[in-house]
Scaffold this active site. Structure first.
Site, PDB file in Angstrom:
ATOM      1  N   HIS A  45     -78.246 -79.853  86.138  1.00  0.00           N
ATOM      2  CA  HIS A  45     -77.323 -80.895  86.620  1.00  0.00           C
ATOM      3  C   HIS A  45     -78.089 -82.110  87.143  1.00  0.00           C
ATOM      4  O   HIS A  45     -77.627 -82.794  88.066  1.00  0.00           O
ATOM      5  CB  HIS A  45     -76.353 -80.347  87.683  1.00  0.00           C
ATOM      6  CG  HIS A  45     -75.198 -79.603  87.076  1.00  0.00           C
ATOM      7  ND1 HIS A  45     -73.999 -80.191  86.795  1.00  0.00           N
ATOM      8  CD2 HIS A  45     -75.092 -78.324  86.662  1.00  0.00           C
ATOM      9  CE1 HIS A  45     -73.169 -79.304  86.257  1.00  0.00           C
ATOM     10  NE2 HIS A  45     -73.826 -78.160  86.159  1.00  0.00           N
ATOM     11  N   GLY A 132     -70.048 -70.193  74.472  1.00  0.00           N
ATOM     12  CA  GLY A 132     -69.669 -70.126  75.882  1.00  0.00           C
ATOM     13  C   GLY A 132     -70.696 -69.452  76.764  1.00  0.00           C
ATOM     14  O   GLY A 132     -70.394 -68.990  77.861  1.00  0.00           O
ATOM     15  N   LEU A 135     -75.707 -71.970  76.167  1.00  0.00           N
ATOM     16  CA  LEU A 135     -76.902 -72.182  75.352  1.00  0.00           C
ATOM     17  C   LEU A 135     -76.734 -73.363  74.387  1.00  0.00           C
ATOM     18  O   LEU A 135     -77.499 -73.521  73.448  1.00  0.00           O
ATOM     19  CB  LEU A 135     -77.247 -70.904  74.574  1.00  0.00           C
ATOM     20  CG  LEU A 135     -77.540 -69.675  75.452  1.00  0.00           C
ATOM     21  CD1 LEU A 135     -77.773 -68.438  74.602  1.00  0.00           C
ATOM     22  CD2 LEU A 135     -78.749 -69.921  76.361  1.00  0.00           C
ATOM     23  N   ASP A 182     -78.996 -81.487  76.271  1.00  0.00           N
ATOM     24  CA  ASP A 182     -78.816 -80.506  75.199  1.00  0.00           C
ATOM     25  C   ASP A 182     -79.046 -81.129  73.832  1.00  0.00           C
ATOM     26  O   ASP A 182     -79.719 -80.552  72.973  1.00  0.00           O
ATOM     27  CB  ASP A 182     -77.397 -79.918  75.268  1.00  0.00           C
ATOM     28  CG  ASP A 182     -77.083 -79.342  76.635  1.00  0.00           C
ATOM     29  OD1 ASP A 182     -78.030 -79.140  77.429  1.00  0.00           O
ATOM     30  OD2 ASP A 182     -75.903 -79.110  76.921  1.00  0.00           O
TER      31      ASP A 182
HETATM   32  C1  GLA Z   1     -74.553 -78.636  80.375  1.00  0.00           C
HETATM   33  C2  GLA Z   1     -74.575 -80.101  79.976  1.00  0.00           C
HETATM   34  C3  GLA Z   1     -75.956 -80.707  80.194  1.00  0.00           C
HETATM   35  C4  GLA Z   1     -76.447 -80.455  81.603  1.00  0.00           C
HETATM   36  C5  GLA Z   1     -76.294 -78.981  81.970  1.00  0.00           C
HETATM   37  C6  GLA Z   1     -76.619 -78.715  83.410  1.00  0.00           C
HETATM   38  O1  GLA Z   1     -75.377 -77.909  79.516  1.00  0.00           O
HETATM   39  O2  GLA Z   1     -74.211 -80.253  78.616  1.00  0.00           O
HETATM   40  O3  GLA Z   1     -75.933 -82.080  79.907  1.00  0.00           O
HETATM   41  O4  GLA Z   1     -75.801 -81.276  82.522  1.00  0.00           O
HETATM   42  O5  GLA Z   1     -74.999 -78.490  81.711  1.00  0.00           O
HETATM   43  O6  GLA Z   1     -77.950 -78.964  83.652  1.00  0.00           O
END
Ligand code: GLA
Length: 401
Positions: A45, A132, A135, A182
């Site tokens: 986050h 879910g 990943l 991600d």
């Molecule tokens: C999800 C979001 C990412 C990131 C994470 C927490 O995977 O897609 O952008 O914020 O949560 O680190």
């Protein structure tokens, strides 16, 4: 970006099956691409306020086959859902339907916003990323779609733009809040390396994971969905705190710039929740940079200790863990072969990430599964991983498509 084109012997059968499925369905031969899922080692986050993250790509992927069509239509087929979705590209508007196809359709929408002329195509998708579980199944779908369609359009974009346009598909088309981690990891990671990404500048560094270590992912089997409210609640609390800091503290452009002293000075101007969420983010950014140092020094004890600190901060300040995941972390930390364990991803369930001595990884998995099932009645899926390559085109063994 120059996506790699490579022959992957372990994917020979997958490749042939995906190409055959596409040909049988659409009557055309296609080109084939793959984009992996990711796991985040540390830095949770932090991405949407310009901070630091340390993900690596893992060996689960979404595979896409693309071929041309002449009627200006886009036809998507998901093998996992066994469903077709069809639309006319020129009249594509922002109209998410709430299903799997929002992700690839969102990428078409986003590519068009970028000025990429996307001609008619068939796109079939298949994949083995657990859904879910935190990943990044969605980012792997977005990145593989972007790659396939850029190739279809005869275009090449830099990594930063590919990741950004995929994020935009997720934020603006699908309507799910998320940072850039991600998509960037799925597109840009390399084998045997973890990626340290600065989410403000998008500068990155590839860091080695010692060969004697493995990353083990344990799925609590508690479902998480980024599109549901909890991720959004947390990011809103962070952003509200950030807004106060931006207003009150000169020099704070993003939460990433703030110190704990800045935060303390603004404590009474924000909600107690925002204060704690921001405290997590500020301390987490520090931990990522410390983890980088530990990795470079080969100090896995320190690296592991930082992971555990990160988990505690995520659980207590960020209030985004859950009982089952805490149980998984506690079991892991009782195993002497484990350096560190923490929740990974958006939170509220999903997976833990563990750094474990390679030779003891299988034993670790067996113990965690046994004890977790004893304590919760749930069978956890566990995967021993090595850092994998980011997105690539799947070549034939003679190097062609
Ligand atoms: C999800 C979001 C990412 C990131 C994470 C927490 O995977 O897609 O952008 O914020 O949560 O680190």
């Amino acid at each position: 970006m120059q996506f790699q084109t490579k022959w992957v012997p372990e994917m020979k059968i997958e490749r042939e099956q995906a190409l055959l499925m596409h040909r049988q369905r659409f009557g055309r031969a296609g080109k084939i691409f793959a984009a992996p899922a990711r796991v985040n080692l540390i830095g949770e986050h932090t991405d949407y306020t310009g901070g630091f993250v340390m993900p690596m790509a893992i060996d689960f992927k979404t595979v896409a086959v693309v071929s041309a069509r002449e009627d200006g239509r886009a036809v998507f087929y998901s093998a996992n859902y066994n469903e077709d979705v069809e639309l006319e590209i020129d009249s594509l508007e922002r109209a998410p339907g709430g299903g799997w196809s929002d992700y690839p359709v969102g990428v078409v929408w986003s590519l068009r916003q970028e000025g990429v002329a996307v001609g008619g195509f068939n796109l079939s998708l298949t994949g083995d990323v657990p859904l879910g579980a935190g990943l990044s199944s969605s980012a792997s779908v977005e990145v593989v779609t972007a790659m396939a369609l850029l190739s279809h359009a005869g275009m090449d974009l830099p990594l930063e733009r590919v990741a950004t346009l995929c994020r935009r598909a997720e934020n603006e088309y699908v309507g799910a809040k998320s940072g850039i981690m991600d998509q960037f990891a799925s597109a840009g990671c390399v084998a045997n390396r973890m990626m340290l990404l600065d989410c403000r500048s998008l500068a990155y560094e590839q860091l080695p994971l010692p060969v004697a270590e493995r990353v083990v992912i344990c799925n609590s089997m508690v479902k998480h969905a980024v599109a549901t409210g909890e991720y959004g609640d947390r990011s809103s609390e962070v952003e509200a705190g950030q807004a106060v800091l931006q207003r009150e503290r000169p020099g704070v452009k993003l939460l990433r710039d703030a110190t704990l002293e800045d935060l303390e000075a603004c404590r009474d101007l924000m909600s107690a929740a925002s204060f704690k969420r921001c405290r997590h983010v500020i301390t987490e950014n520090r931990r990522v940079m410390e983890a980088r140092k530990a990795l470079l020094a080969g100090d896995m004890d320190r690296f592991g200790a930082l992971m555990v600190e990160a988990h505690v901060s995520f659980r207590d300040d960020f209030a985004a863990s859950c009982e089952e995941v805490d149980v998984l972390v506690a079991i892991a930390m009782q195993q002497e072969e484990c350096f560190g364990a923490r929740i990974t991803g958006g939170g509220f369930g999903g997976c833990t990430v563990n750094v474990v001595r390679a030779e003891a990884a299988e034993r670790f998995v067996a113990t965690v599964r046994r004890e977790y099932s004893g304590k919760t009645g749930i069978d956890a899926d566990c995967f021993v991983c090595k850092p994998a390559d980011g997105a690539f085109a799947l070549a034939k063994n003679d190097g062609g498509y």
